[in-house]
Design a protein around this motif. Structure first.
Motif, PDB file in Angstrom:
ATOM      1  N   PHE A 101       0.843  -1.187   0.000  1.00  0.00           N
ATOM      2  CA  PHE A 101       0.000   0.000   0.000  1.00  0.00           C
ATOM      3  C   PHE A 101       0.883   1.243   0.000  1.00  0.00           C
ATOM      4  O   PHE A 101       1.681   1.447   0.919  1.00  0.00           O
ATOM      5  N   GLY A 102       0.729   2.063  -1.005  1.00  0.00           N
ATOM      6  CA  GLY A 102       1.525   3.287  -1.096  1.00  0.00           C
ATOM      7  C   GLY A 102       0.813   4.452  -0.437  1.00  0.00           C
ATOM      8  O   GLY A 102      -0.378   4.668  -0.674  1.00  0.00           O
ATOM      9  N   LEU A 103       1.537   5.163   0.392  1.00  0.00           N
ATOM     10  CA  LEU A 103       0.966   6.332   1.055  1.00  0.00           C
ATOM     11  C   LEU A 103       1.730   7.551   0.538  1.00  0.00           C
ATOM     12  O   LEU A 103       2.917   7.710   0.833  1.00  0.00           O
ATOM     13  N   LEU A 104       1.044   8.360  -0.232  1.00  0.00           N
ATOM     14  CA  LEU A 104       1.694   9.514  -0.842  1.00  0.00           C
ATOM     15  C   LEU A 104       1.095  10.802  -0.307  1.00  0.00           C
ATOM     16  O   LEU A 104      -0.057  10.830   0.111  1.00  0.00           O
ATOM     17  N   GLY A 105       1.877  11.837  -0.381  1.00  0.00           N
ATOM     18  CA  GLY A 105       1.368  13.141   0.028  1.00  0.00           C
ATOM     19  C   GLY A 105       2.500  14.131   0.087  1.00  0.00           C
ATOM     20  O   GLY A 105       3.653  13.745   0.304  1.00  0.00           O
ATOM     21  N   PRO A 106       2.189  15.411  -0.092  1.00  0.00           N
ATOM     22  CA  PRO A 106       3.248  16.415   0.017  1.00  0.00           C
ATOM     23  C   PRO A 106       3.784  16.468   1.445  1.00  0.00           C
ATOM     24  O   PRO A 106       3.171  15.902   2.354  1.00  0.00           O
ATOM     25  N   ASN A 107       4.886  17.162   1.630  1.00  0.00           N
ATOM     26  CA  ASN A 107       5.411  17.338   2.990  1.00  0.00           C
ATOM     27  C   ASN A 107       4.329  17.988   3.859  1.00  0.00           C
ATOM     28  O   ASN A 107       3.659  18.926   3.435  1.00  0.00           O
ATOM     29  N   GLY A 108       4.181  17.449   5.074  1.00  0.00           N
ATOM     30  CA  GLY A 108       3.200  18.027   5.992  1.00  0.00           C
ATOM     31  C   GLY A 108       1.777  17.578   5.717  1.00  0.00           C
ATOM     32  O   GLY A 108       0.838  18.106   6.325  1.00  0.00           O
ATOM     33  N   SER A 109       1.623  16.591   4.870  1.00  0.00           N
ATOM     34  CA  SER A 109       0.253  16.155   4.548  1.00  0.00           C
ATOM     35  C   SER A 109      -0.321  15.231   5.616  1.00  0.00           C
ATOM     36  O   SER A 109      -1.523  14.994   5.645  1.00  0.00           O
ATOM     37  N   GLY A 110       0.548  14.696   6.500  1.00  0.00           N
ATOM     38  CA  GLY A 110       0.053  13.855   7.593  1.00  0.00           C
ATOM     39  C   GLY A 110       0.425  12.390   7.486  1.00  0.00           C
ATOM     40  O   GLY A 110      -0.030  11.581   8.300  1.00  0.00           O
ATOM     41  N   LYS A 111       1.290  12.042   6.529  1.00  0.00           N
ATOM     42  CA  LYS A 111       1.651  10.621   6.347  1.00  0.00           C
ATOM     43  C   LYS A 111       2.334  10.066   7.602  1.00  0.00           C
ATOM     44  O   LYS A 111       1.907   9.051   8.152  1.00  0.00           O
TER      45      LYS A 111
END
Lengths: 336, 396
Positions: free
Chosen positions: A57-67
């Motif tokens: 499962f890939g968890l993507l998001g910009p910096n600070g997105s909450g990953k």
């Protein structure tokens, strides 16, 4: 990386058994309505996540997105204000050592004992999950072979290159053969060979039954190994699906590249008015046409050029990438 | 748990930077003390009293001349450094000029010797070197006169006794009014207090080991701590194993420093070395507890904690009297006037523990001091536990 089997007892499970197990336990990770605040800042805003057994499962998001906040909450390192977290069908709590024993974590920052050797480090972290000395010795040997550190067992971390250090970091996280492994940007600052070895290793772990949660800023990696992907932004899940499903969710289509000797403004304007064309750029001699999803984008473009009597050289089209999807969903403005 | 203990021990033993304060510092400082106190001992060595004599005919004829010659004979026990003057005037001039501490003269043949001395110090509070020298010379003259009178009396009343050396010796030895004796089982030496205070400071610096190790166990203090917290071993067990390793390393450092101080520097521990080693175990426990309390402080990095520890150790060592005689007086004053405050100082408590072994015959006081150290350790561990009690954190 070498062959590696998941599960503390060793042998690989048959695919049918794994399927049956999935059906029996339900999601490996089930996060429901999670809210986490840092003062006035809402880091996780009613965040939901479901990961099925056997997924990468890939968890993507910009910096600070909450990953990372989401992962830390799942692992019970952080308190949260609201929501429920279940792992392997059981409510997760800081003292659920039975559940923790089934989890492996490879943190983004290399976190090792500088004063211990490669083998001692792996043994130490393995001992946090496996108390039997003989079994641990076997697991440590397998983990060393898995990450290819056989020639470095007596080295201390400061003597290792960046790639070897990352591999040691991974070995420490998965030596106990977890059923659920979190990889937080494991390929940062490694060369292509090490990156390839790491990705192959993760794939091998998954093939042997380990569910993997993978975060990275390298979109091509996620695209390559993840069976399902979530894009997070501002503490929320903004898109979840397979690679193809995500691409289908947004309007981004292929990019068409054509070599043309000269392009007049009239032809360029006609190209821009074609259905599904979003943007036309010409940087002599390369014409680039960004399209939305459409069935006849290439033929439409070629038709306009042919009508204008323009001779074309080399031509190729690139399908949309995950990076395109990511930028489309999260925007192009800079983040912290 | 055993693996955590073993590997923490390994890691600590291989972290050489920790030895700077825990081991090298007490060795270097005790070596400096050794040289400092060696000079101090040299300054306190007895110098023969500069004594003038009026070497006229009456002097030569007096038996006292032979006594003075005997006391001025070169050797380790030389009491007088005699300078002869041909006349009384020259001798008085030398006395006035301070060239001699006193002048012996025999006014006429067969008369008792006289002692001329310069006026003594009137400050009264302290005894100067001149006063001591004058007292020595007065004692020499008085003893001679008393012994001569005794001999004359024996000759008059019991002449036969003069033929019995045993009786004569008994008669003269009875004249010794003082007898050297020690109230303690060890010979008191002022300098040992500094070494004992040094161990107080060394133990406090040893707390750095626990600060370092505790920082590596807490998720909010280091990435390594966060990773360890994810394991399937409970936090209490992790901490116990880690602190046991810290205690062992702290103790080993203190024992190594102790062996150096005892056998290289040559400091006297009253023959109670094994008890000292046991006491150092209690000192290491306090160090561990202090390091735990300090290491558990949230939102302060390891470097800052080390700085705080250095400041605390230096300050507490001031009140243990480590930095010289004025500080020792300060420590004594605080101990007299604020005994509770002084008792709360772990550096002082550790120094006092050694002191109790050195000066007291029994072990009751030592046991009480060790109990105090144990209590301090319990309180400091409790403070550390308060900071670390959370299983999860609001932020990392």
């Amino acid at each position: 990386m070498d062959e590696y089997s998941a599960g503390p007892t060793g042998p690989a499970r048959a695919a049918g058994e794994a399927q049956a197990a999935r059906a029996a336990v339900g999601p490996v990770v089930a996060v429901d309505n999670l809210v986490k605040r840092y003062g006035d800042l809402v880091a996780l805003d009613h965040f939901n996540l479901t990961i099925e057994p056997g997924e990468i499962f890939g968890l993507l998001g910009p910096n600070g997105s909450g990953k990372t906040t989401a992962i830390n909450c799942i692992l019970q390192l952080l308190t949260y204000d609201k929501g429920t977290i279940r792992l392997f069908g059981e409510p997760m709590a800081p003292t659920r050592y039975d559940l923790k024993r089934r989890i492996g974590v490879v943190p983004q920052n290399v976190a090792l004992f500088e004063e211990l050797t490669v083998r001692e480090n792996i043994d130490f972290f393995c001992a946090l999950y496996v108390s039997d000395r003989r079994e641990r010795a076997r697991l440590v040997d397998e983990a060393i072979a898995f990450v290819g550190l056989q020639d470095y067992v007596k080295f201390r971390p400061r003597k290792l290159s960046g790639g070897l250090l990352r591999r040691l970091n991974i070995a420490c996280g998965i030596a106990h053969k977890p059923q659920l492994a979190f990889f937080d940007e494991p390929t940062v600052a490694v060369d292509p060979q090490s990156r390839n070895a790491i990705l192959e290793g993760i794939r091998a772990m998954n093939e042997r039954g380990c569910t993997v949660v993978y975060t990275s800023h390298y979109m091509e990696e996620v695209e390559e190994i993840c069976s399902r992907i979530m894009i997070m932004d501002k503490g929320r899940s903004v898109a979840v699906g397979t690679n193809a499903e995500l691409k289908a969710m947004v309007g981004v289509g292929e990019r068409i590249f054509i070599e043309v000797a000269a392009l007049d403004e009239g032809t360029r304007a006609r190209l821009a008015t074609l259905p599904h064309v979003r943007h036309v750029a010409y940087n002599e001699p390369e014409l680039t046409v960004h399209c939305e999803q459409g069935a006849h984008n290439v033929s439409d473009v070629m038709g306009v050029l042919a009508a204008a009597g323009i001779t074309c050289g080399r031509m190729y089209a690139e399908p949309p990438t995950l990076n395109d999807v990511f930028l489309e969903i999260t925007g192009k403005e800079l983040r912290d | 748990m055993g693996v955590i203990f073993r590997d923490t021990l390994r890691a600590l033993v291989r972290t050489r930077a920790l030895y700077i304060w825990s081991l090298i510092f007490p060795i270097v400082l005790s070596t400096m003390f050794m040289f400092m106190f060696a000079n101090l001992d040299g300054e306190r060595a007895f110098d023969p009293v500069p004594t003038g004599i009026v070497a006229d005919e009456a002097w030569d004829a007096s038996p006292f001349a032979a006594v003075v010659d005997d006391l001025a004979a070169p050797g380790d026990d030389q009491l007088l450094a005699v300078r002869s003057f041909p006349s009384a005037e020259e001798a008085r001039s030398a006395l006035t000029a301070g060239e001699v501490a006193g002048v012996f003269a025999v006014p006429e043949a067969g008369a008792a010797p006289e002692l001329w001395v310069a006026p003594g110090s009137e400050t009264g509070a302290t005894l100067g070197a001149d006063d001591v020298n004058r007292t020595i010379l007065e004692t020499v003259a008085d003893t001679y006169v008393r012994d001569a009178d005794l001999l004359a009396a024996v000759a008059a009343e019991d002449p036969a006794a003069l033929a019995d050396p045993g009786r004569l010796e008994a008669a003269f030895s009875a004249g010794n009014g003082t007898e050297e004796t020690s109230l303690t089982h060890a010979s008191p030496k002022e300098s040992v207090r500094y070494y004992y205070a040094l161990f107080g400071m060394a133990a406090l610096f040893g707390a750095q080991i626990a600060v370092f190790a505790v920082c590596q166990t807490q998720p909010n203090l280091s990435p390594l701590g966060a990773r360890r917290a994810l394991g399937a071993v409970g936090r209490t067990r992790t901490l116990l194993a880690t602190l046991a390793a810290c205690w062992l390393v702290s103790w080993a450092c203190l024992v190594a420093a102790f062996l150096y101080v005892r056998f290289v520097v040559g400091v006297d521990f009253a023959g109670r070395e094994l008890w000292c080693v046991a006491g150092l175990a209690a000192a290491a426990l306090v160090a561990c507890a202090l390091g735990t309390a300090l290491g558990a402080l949230p939102k302060i990095d390891f470097g800052s904690k080390t700085g705080i520890l250095t400041g605390v150790a230096c300050l507490l060592s001031l009140f243990a009297g480590l930095y010289g005689e004025p500080c020792m007086e300060l420590a004594d004053t605080v101990a007299r006037q604020f005994p509770v405050l002084s008792g709360l100082n772990p550096a002082k408590a550790i120094a006092d523990m050694f002191y109790s072994l050195y000066y007291y015959d029994g072990l009751d006081v030592f046991a009480a001091k060790v109990a105090v150290l144990g209590l301090m350790a319990a309180v400091l561990f409790a403070v550390g536990a308060l900071f670390m009690r959370r299983q999860r954190y609001a932020s990392l």
